[in-house]
Design an enzyme around this catalytic site. Structure first.
Site, PDB file in Angstrom:
ATOM      1  CD  GLU A 170     -88.953 -44.692 -63.136  1.00  0.00           C
ATOM      2  OE1 GLU A 170     -88.659 -43.806 -62.757  1.00  0.00           O
ATOM      3  OE2 GLU A 170     -88.057 -45.867 -63.169  1.00  0.00           O
ATOM      4  CD  GLU A 241     -84.627 -47.839 -65.642  1.00  0.00           C
ATOM      5  OE1 GLU A 241     -84.511 -47.356 -64.479  1.00  0.00           O
ATOM      6  OE2 GLU A 241     -85.225 -47.087 -66.557  1.00  0.00           O
TER       7      GLU A 241
END
Length: 754
Positions: A170, A241
Site C-alpha cells: 500500500e 485483502e
C-alpha cells in the site's frame, strides 16, 4: 534455477534444466488478462490470510485444514522482518517464526502460498514489520533478500507451493509525501523483486502505477466498486485483502461483516472486474503475542470473521463455472437503474451474475440459480466461554510492588532535555521513566498545578512517590495527551517521576522513523504566576520497569523477586501479580477473562500472551477485549504460573480461566432457497453441525412456517403466524445425539403445509 519475465504477458518460468535434472515436468506460473495460470491452465483461486507469528506451530495444521475444508486454494501471509532479524545480523526462524515449516505444512495439505515479503507490511504489527534497528542505519536503503526461501525449494517452479509474491504494501497511500522520490522507489522495488528470479509473478497492492510485469491489486471492503482494474489488459484482477471485519482497537466497538455482505462483495468483484483471485483478510486473525501489536491495536486480531461455514457454497458455485469465467466471452446488460447482468460464455458453457441492490444470483448455464448472496444457508455458531475456574483464592496470589524510581537513582540517560521515547527505549519496552527534582520555595497558599504534555499513549505521574494522576490517548484522538492536575509539594527538594507508556509502535504512514513520542513539555504553575518550565532541567531517564529488567515473569526471575501477600494491593497501580492454575481438561481453546483488570501485560509460564487494557471501555461500556487466548503449547497439565503487570489498578480475584467452544448453533432456510451444491438433495434443507468431538444434545427452538428472523437476541417469540406443530419432534428425531443433521424443507416432512 534461472527465471525470466516478459512484461507483455507476465510470463515467468523455471529453467528446463531444473525439470530435467530431477525427472519432473517443468512447473511454471504465468498470467494473462484473465487469471494466474499454473502450468498453462487458468485458475480461479480463493485465498485466506493466516499469519504464522500470530499462532503457534501446533495450531498451524488445524488452521490450514479448516481453510482447505472451507474451499480455499491458497494461504496468504506476510513475512515479518522484525521477528526474523530482531538484532542486526542475528536471525530467528524458530518456533512460531519458522516460516519454512509453515509453508511446508501448507504444501503438505495441498494448498498454494501467496507470500507477501514486504519488507514493509503494516499489518497492524509494530513498526509495520520493519526492525527497529533500521532507525540507526545511516543512509538506509530498504532491501529484502529471498535467498533463504529459494534454498528451501519452496517456489512453485522448484516443486514448492509459493505461486505469487508481493513487494511493498500500500505504498501509494504515502507516495505523495515523498514527492519526486516516490515513483523511483516504486520502480526500484519492482526491479529488485523481479531480479530475485524466483520464477513466479510479483504484485503490489493499492499501487495503480505498478510497473510491468508487477501486477497491481486491490485491498478493501468492496473492490467490485473501488478497484480501477489492472493497469494493463495483460494483467488479471486480483483482490489481495477482502476485509472480513475491521481490525479491533482499544476503546472501539467491534465491527463485523455479515456472511451475506462478504459473499455479495466477492460475487460483485468476479462479475464486474472479471476477478480471479480473492483473499480473505483475515481467515484466521490470531493473537498479537508479546508487544507486537501496533498503536492501540488489541491483542486479539481480526477475531470472529464469519468464514468457516459460508465459504464452501460460494466457492463451489464459482468453481463449477471456472471455464466460462476465465475463458468465456464477457458481456453485461442493464435491467433498469438498480439491476444488471454479467454473462461469461463459451461455446459449451455459460454463467451469469444477476445483480440487484442487496443480492447477487449466480446462474449456472445462465439458467439455473446455484447461489444467492442474500440467502446464505450457512449455519451460524455462537462461540461462548465456559468458566472452568475463578482465580479467587486470595491466598494463592502474591504481589510485587514496582518501585517508583527517584531522580537520585543511577541512570544512563541524562541530559538537560526530555528524551524522545522510542529512540531511548529502542522499542524494547513500552515504558520510559522521566525523572527530575524540583526545588519548591513556598509562596503562601497558592494553588500548584502540574502540566505535562506527551506524545506517548499513556502517562502516569508521581510526586515524592505519591501517585497524582494519569491520562491516555486513543487511536483516533489528538497526538498530544495533556495531564493537568493540582499537586502538593513540600518545601525544598521534590522528586517528579513521570512514566511514559506506548501501547504499540506505529505501523504506517510516511517517515515513520522521524516520528516523536514521549513527554515533550513539563511545567508547574503557582496561582496566577507564569508557569515555570521544567523542560531544560536535568532529567534522568530509566528504560523499562524494574520487574521487566529482572524478568520476574520467568521462573528464574520470579525466584529472585520479593513477592508478598496480596493484602490491600488490589486496585493499586504498578503492581505485579502472580498465581498458579491447572490446565482445563479437553482440547477446547483456553482463555483468561481479564475484564476485572486495568491495563498491562500477561505471561503464562514465561510466555507473553499480549497486552490487555480492560479499563479502556468502548462506546458500549465494555472492554474492547476481555478474553485472552492461551495456546495449548504454553500450558503444562498442572501448576501453570500466571504473572500480570498491572499498570493502572485492577481486581485479580475476579479473573477466570475459561474454555471456548461453539455451544449453540442456528440455521435457517427458505423453501425458495437454492439447494446446496455440496449435497445430492434436490430440495433446500436446514443443516446443523457440531464441532469435532461434540454432538447435538438439545433443540431449543424449531419452526416450519414463517418464524421471525433474528429473534435470538431479543425477548420476543420466534414463532410467526404460521407454524407446524410437528416441527420440534421432526428436528429432534433427525438431530439429537448426532454430530450433524439435515432436514429438507418440504411440507410432507412436517405433515403437510401449515
Amino acid at each position: 534455477a534461472r527465471a525470466s519475465s516478459a512484461a507483455a504477458a507476465g510470463r515467468v518460468w523455471a529453467d528446463e534444466e531444473k525439470g530435467a535434472h530431477n525427472g519432473t515436468a517443468r512447473r511454471q506460473v504465468t498470467y494473462d488478462g484473465r487469471s494466474l495460470m499454473l502450468d498453462g491452465a487458468r485458475r480461479m483461486l480463493f485465498s485466506g490470510d493466516i499469519h504464522y507469528p500470530r499462532s503457534t506451530p501446533e495450531m498451524w495444521p488445524r488452521l490450514i485444514e479448516s481453510a482447505r475444508e472451507g474451499g480455499l486454494d491458497v494461504i496468504q501471509t506476510y513475512v515479518f522482518w522484525n521477528v526474523h532479524e530482531p538484532i542486526q545480523g542475528q536471525y530467528n526462524f524458530e518456533g512460531r517464526y519458522d516460516l519454512v515449516k509453515f509453508i511446508r505444512e501448507i504444501h503438505a495439505q495441498g494448498l498454494y502460498v501467496s507470500l507477501r515479503v514486504g519488507p514493509f507490511v503494516e499489518a497492524e504489527w509494530k513498526y509495520g514489520g520493519l526492525p527497529f534497528w533500521l532507525r540507526g542505519v545511516p543512509n538506509i536503503t530498504f532491501r529484502c533478500n529471498n535467498e533463504p526461501y529459494k534454498d528451501e525449494n519452496l517456489y512453485y517452479p522448484q516443486g514448492g507451493p509459493i505461486i505469487i509474491s508481493q513487494i511493498e504494501n500500500e505504498y501509494k497511500l504515502v507516495q505523495a509525501a515523498f514527492h519526486s522520490r516516490g515513483p523511483p522507489y516504486v520502480r526500484w522495488a519492482a526491479a529488485m523483486a523481479v531480479n530475485l528470479q524466483t520464477g513466479i509473478p510479483w504484485m503490489m497492492c493499492k499501487q495503480d502505477d505498478a510497473p510491468d510485469p508487477i501486477i497491481n491489486t486491490c485491498n478493501g471492503l468492496i473492490c467490485g466498486e473501488t478497484f480501477h482494474g489492472p493497469n494493463s489488459p495483460n494483467k488479471p484482477a486480483l483482490w489481495t485483502e477482502n476485509w472480513t471485519s475491521r481490525y479491533p482497537l482499544y476503546g472501539h466497538d467491534p465491527r463485523f461483516r455479515s456472511p451475506a455482505d462478504i459473499a455479495f462483495a466477492v460475487a460483485l468483484f468476479i462479475a464486474r472486474k472479471k476477478g480471479s483471485f480473492v483473499s480473505y483478510y483475515m481467515y484466521h486473525g490470531g493473537t498479537n503475542f508479546g508487544r507486537f501489536a501496533s498503536s492501540y491495536v488489541t491483542t486479539s486480531y481480526y477475531d470472529g470473521a464469519p468464514l468457516d461455514e459460508y465459504g464452501k457454497e460460494l466457492h463451489a458455485a464459482v468453481k463449477q463455472s471456472e471455464e466460462p469465467l476465465l475463458s468465456g466471452a464477457y458481456s453485461n446488460y442493464s435491467f433498469g437503474e438498480q439491476q444488471e447482468g454479467h454473462v461469461f460464455k463459451t461455446e459449451s458453457n455459460c454463467v451469469a451474475f444477476l445483480l440487484a441492490p442487496k443480492s447477487i444470483s449466480i446462474l449456472s448455464s445462465c439458467r439455473r440459480v446455484v447461489f444467492e448472496t442474500a440467502k446464505i444457508n450457512a449455519q451460524h455458531g455462537l462461540r461462548t466461554a465456559q468458566v472452568v475456574q475463578y482465580l479467587n483464592n486470595v491466598d494463592s496470589w502474591k504481589v510485587f510492588k514496582e518501585p517508583i524510581p527517584l531522580a537520585i537513582n543511577n541512570s544512563t540517560h541524562i541530559g538537560n532535555r526530555l528524551f524522545e521515547h522510542l529512540s531511548t527505549t529502542k522499542d524494547e519496552t513500552d515504558y520510559l521513566w522521566y525523572l527530575t527534582r524540583y526545588d519548591y520555595r513556598s509562596n503562601g497558599d497558592t494553588q500548584l498545578v502540574l502540566n505535562v504534555e506527551s506524545q506517548a499513549h499513556v502517562l502516569h505521574a508521581y510526586i515524592n512517590n505519591d501517585y497524582i494522576g494519569s491520562v491516555h490517548g486513543s487511536h483516533d484522538g489528538p497526538r498530544n495527551i495533556v495531564l493537568k492536575t493540582p499537586i502538593m509539594l513540600r518545601k525544598g527538594q521534590n522528586s517528579i517521576s513521570l512514566l511514559s507508556v506506548m501501547v504499540g509502535s506505529p505501523d504506517s504512514g510516511a517517515y515513520m522513523e522521524r516520528r516523536i513520542f514521549g513527554v515533550r513539555k513539563v511545567s508547574i504553575q503557582q496561582g496566577h504566576q507564569k508557569s515555570h518550565s521544567l523542560n531544560n532541567e536535568l532529567w534522568k531517564h530509566q528504560v523499562g520497569l524494574s520487574g521487566e529488567m529482572n524478568n520476574i515473569y520467568t521462573r528464574e526471575g520470579s525466584s529472585r523477586a520479593q513477592w508478598t501477600a496480596i493484602n490491600k494491593s488490589m486496585h493499586l497501580p504498578l503492581i505485579w501479580y502472580k498465581t498458579t492454575f491447572d490446565t482445563p481438561w479437553g482440547s477446547d481453546p483456553v482463555t483468561l477473562n481479564l475484564s476485572s483488570m486495568g491495563k498491562g501485560e500477561a505471561w503464562i509460564n514465561g510466555e507473553s500472551i499480549g497486552r490487555y487494557w480492560a479499563s479502556f471501555k468502548n462506546p458500549s461500556g465494555q472492554p474492547s477485549q476481555s478474553l485472552y487466548h492461551i495456546p495449548q503449547y504454553f500450558l503444562k497439565p498442572r501448576e501453570n504460573t500466571l504473572v500480570l503487570m498491572e499498570e493502572m489498578g485492577g481486581d485479580p480475584l475476579q479473573i477466570s480461566v475459561n474454555t471456548m467452544s461453539v455451544t449453540r448453533v442456528y440455521s435457517s432456510v427458505n423453501e425458495l432457497s437454492t439447494p446446496s451444491l455440496l449435497s445430492r438433495r434436490k430440495h433446500p434443507a436446514v443443516r446443523l453441525r457440531c464441532q469435532q468431538g461434540k454432538h447435538i444434545t438439545d433443540i431449543e427452538f424449531a419452526s416450519y412456517g414463517n418464524p421471525v428472523e433474528d429473534c435470538r437476541s431479543s425477548s420476543r417469540s420466534c414463532l410467526g403466524s404460521c407454524h407446524a406443530e410437528t416441527t420440534e419432534f421432526v428436528v429432534k428425531d433427525a438431530c439429537l445425539g448426532r454430530r450433524k443433521c439435515a432436514i429438507p424443507v418440504r411440507p410432507a416432512k412436517f405433515g403437510g403445509d401449515p
